[in-house]
Design a protein around this motif. Sequence first.
Motif, mmCIF file in Angstrom:
data_model
loop_
_atom_site.group_PDB
_atom_site.id
_atom_site.type_symbol
_atom_site.label_atom_id
_atom_site.label_comp_id
_atom_site.label_asym_id
_atom_site.label_seq_id
_atom_site.Cartn_x
_atom_site.Cartn_y
_atom_site.Cartn_z
ATOM 1 N N TRP A 1 0.735 -1.402 -0.003
ATOM 2 C CA TRP A 1 -0.131 -0.010 0.021
ATOM 3 C C TRP A 1 0.545 1.251 0.162
ATOM 4 O O TRP A 1 0.593 2.073 -0.861
ATOM 5 N N TYR B 1 -0.774 -3.005 -4.822
ATOM 6 C CA TYR B 1 -2.013 -3.178 -3.972
ATOM 7 C C TYR B 1 -3.346 -3.120 -4.691
ATOM 8 O O TYR B 1 -4.368 -4.071 -4.426
ATOM 9 N N VAL C 1 -6.120 4.131 -5.041
ATOM 10 C CA VAL C 1 -5.253 4.414 -4.023
ATOM 11 C C VAL C 1 -4.700 5.573 -4.209
ATOM 12 O O VAL C 1 -4.224 6.209 -5.334
#
Length: 263
Positions: free
Chosen positions: A162, A173, A250
């Motif tokens: 992450w 991720y 993300v």
Amino acid sequence: MTATTAQTASVSVEYIRYRVPADRTADFLAAYTRAAPHLAASPHCVDYELTRCEEAPGHHILRITWTSTADHLEGFRESGLFPGFLAEIRPYIEHIEEMRHYAPTPVRGKGAAIPSLYDWAGGADAFSRLTTAFYDKVRKDDLLAPVFAGLAPEHAEHVALWLAEVFGGPPEYSRTRGGHTHMVAKHRGRGITEPQRRRWVNLIQDAADEAGLPTDAEFRSAFMAYVEWGTRLAVYFSGPDARPPAEQPVPRWSWGAVLPYEG
């Protein structure tokens, strides 16, 4: 409103192309220098830049990023800032060749001239060392150990993926776990307190030192900006009244002050 709802999707980029006679270019630049504070003071202006063509010095392009086209036309132009701006640039309106708004597209990116935070930190190995050191500290910490009790053995590895992606590394991720919404779900119902958040921040800094992450001011300020942003969201989304966010990618962090969902 939380940072996850930062208004970046609707930005509009205005381009104004000028062809200014050579004997007027100095006055033209001086006029925009005086006009610029009116743009900077507008809550609808994200940023602006006036560039000059190297091959044809009379050609100039003014780029202004507005929060939206409507905010430009109905906000800035109807505000008290516009008359002062217009007064400075009015003599050059006759030299405008194009004045239009453009919407961003998904085709965008950054070149290799400036390394990503991921590369500057040392790549995947650096983030693996970071999370290994961090969770070793967490397991021994009386305030945080209960929060992380029962985590899967691979949790540190997932967090390393992450963080690597957040700071500009490969999208592993996203590919293997999901986007921001997936990470948020891991915090739902945990009731994280402010003292626990502060301890998390302190331990991640200690772990960064132990893992040998760069200590220069530029990297650490960007690193800690994300840590502060992320941990404060974690507290919010762990609370009883939190609403799960819409599906989001993300966030991608970079040098300096940036919006995590910019573009």
